[in-house]
Design an enzyme around this catalytic site. Structure first.
Site, PDB file in Angstrom:
ATOM      1  CG  PHE A   1      82.144  22.427 -12.925  1.00 39.92           C
ATOM      2  CD1 PHE A   1      82.515  21.617 -11.860  1.00 39.92           C
ATOM      3  CD2 PHE A   1      80.822  22.839 -13.006  1.00 39.92           C
ATOM      4  CE1 PHE A   1      81.584  21.234 -10.891  1.00 39.92           C
ATOM      5  CE2 PHE A   1      79.887  22.459 -12.048  1.00 39.92           C
ATOM      6  CZ  PHE A   1      80.281  21.654 -10.979  1.00 39.92           C
TER       7      PHE A   1
ATOM      8  CG  ASP B   1      78.681  23.792 -19.947  1.00 44.12           C
ATOM      9  OD1 ASP B   1      77.925  24.760 -19.714  1.00 44.12           O
ATOM     10  OD2 ASP B   1      79.040  22.982 -19.079  1.00 44.12           O
TER      11      ASP B   1
ATOM     12  CE  LYS C   1      76.935  28.537 -12.983  1.00 42.48           C
ATOM     13  NZ  LYS C   1      76.817  28.470 -11.548  1.00 42.48           N
TER      14      LYS C   1
END
Ligand SMILES: Cc1ncc(COP(=O)(O)O)c(C=O)c1O
Length: 410
Positions: A140, A226, A255
């Site tokens: 993702f 990532d 995040k």
């Protein structure tokens, strides 16, 4: 009517119906706890999907943000601002990276990373044929067109074609398939999460990331980690890749970096960062109006300092190991319902036999907020201020839900 019912009625007629929110309206938080508009208390084991790493309304983060709001919020990248410079120094001094580009989200960080590696091959390495991005099944990387195209889960891509390409997918943790894909003369770069998070909290075997480093070096391709979900201490080290003793060419963050304030970053080596460097007299190759604004980067500065000062990396390691042991205990005590405990640090998952969404919904009814990772994994990604007592409360609730059998999701 409760305040919740009133507000949900407005939401029902005013929102685009893309999300499937749980039917609660949150209004206030403190540490690992949240309260809804009717005053009901919840234990938060989700932290805004691995974002609020210092918990809610952390007193020092709140004070520093309020002070920054009183000084300066935004000036654009027509000028420098003090907070962004300090944040770049804070990130480069704690990582392999020499240079940083700031943006506002994980998708934007990955989007910028794609532009960086593409342009690096074309402009810096003079390899214009190297355009194929290689990513992993189950990954993702975000919801923008390029990043959803790199996301190895067809359900996220459906209906958005034609997508960004060329993209080739290989199985996660399969070094032989990765070597084959990256050995093609058209291969540009490999992007991978050190732990597949949304894909189900899948930790690769030791040596996987080191193997990727070797393959990228041998094939003239760039390696992008990532770390949007694994970065900024979530696994008990600053960066998830530290567990494997290797470094990438590029790392993306978001995040946890702002502790709840939107901020993303692309961190790169000197060599790779040339991919986004403007050429003399040339256009600006990449930019973001909000990227690196003083408020967002003040948040990043506070988060990085507080994690370090309060010894939160070791707290994440210890509390995470405790949580992992408790989840493994559930697998032993409820073997038909709980199948496997996964994860590292405070990024943990419990694979359940059936009805993960129903388990999350029932836990919320009982006052514990959890989320899903993939179809059958219940995810724990609490703040770094969560304690063993919080873990005990959450695991006891989960045990109760599993003992009840699968409820119907609400
Ligand atoms: C590994 C990873 N990359 C990228 C993203 C996208 O981040 P954002 O939602 O901030 O765009 C996420 C979000 O869950 C993620 O987990």
């Amino acid at each position: 009517m409760t305040r919740t019912a009133d507000l949900l009625a407005i939401a029902e007629r005013t929102f685009v119906k893309n999300y499937r929110q749980q039917p609660i309206v949150l209004a206030r938080g403190a540490g690992a706890e949240l309260w809804d508009v009717d005053g009901r208390r919840y234990l938060d084991m989700t932290a805004g999907i691995a974002v609020c790493c210092l918990g809610h309304a952390h007193p020092e983060l709140t004070r520093r943000l309020a002070e920054q709001l009183g000084r300066l919020t935004h000036v654009s990248n027509l000028y420098w601002n003090d907070q962004q410079i300090l944040a770049a120094e804070a990130l480069t001094s704690r990582s392999f990276a020499d240079r940083v580009f700031f943006c506002n989200s994980g998708a934007e960080a990955n989007e910028a990373a794609v532009k960086l590696v593409r342009r690096w091959q074309q402009v810096v390495a003079n390899q214009p044929a190297r355009t194929t991005m290689v990513a992993t099944h189950g990954s993702f990387h975000g919801r923008s067109v390029a990043t959803v195209s790199l996301t190895g889960q067809p359900k996220y891509r459906e209906g958005f074609g034609p997508l960004f390409g060329p993209v080739e997918f290989v199985p996660f943790a399969d070094l032989a398939a990765t070597r084959a894909a990256l050995s093609q003369p058209t291969a540009c770069a490999f992007i991978v999460e050190p732990i597949q998070a949304e894909g189900g909290i899948i930790v690769p075997p030791p040596g996987y990331l080191a193997g990727l480093r070797e393959i990228c070096d041998a094939t003239g391709t760039l390696l992008v980690f990532d770390e949007v979900q694994t970065g900024v201490g979530r696994t008990g080290r600053w960066w998830g890749h530290e567990h494997d003793g290797v470094t990438p060419d590029v790392m993306t963050l978001a995040k946890g970096l702002g502790g709840g304030v939107p901020v993303g970053a692309v961190c790169a080596t000197e060599r790779a960062a040339a991919g986004l460097a403007a050429q003399v007299g040339g256009a600006v190759p990449h930019a973001s109006t909000f990227g690196g604004n003083p408020l967002a980067t003040a948040a990043a500065n506070a988060v990085l300092e507080i994690i370090e000062r309060d010894g939160l990396l070791s707290h994440v390691t210890e509390t995470g190991a405790y949580l992992g042991a408790q989840l493994a205990g559930l697998v032993r005590s409820a073997p038909g319902a709980a199948l496997e405990a996964r994860g590292r640090g405070l990024l943990r998952g419990l694979r359940v036999a059936a009805g993960a969404a129903a388990v999350v919904a029932r836990a919320r009814e009982l006052g514990v907020l959890l989320s899903l990772a993939g179809a059958d994994v219940v995810r724990f990604a609490p703040s770094y201020v969560a304690t063993r007592a919080h873990v005990d409360e959450a695991v006891a609730t989960l045990a109760k839900v599993l003992a009840e059998g699968v409820a119907n999701p609400t």
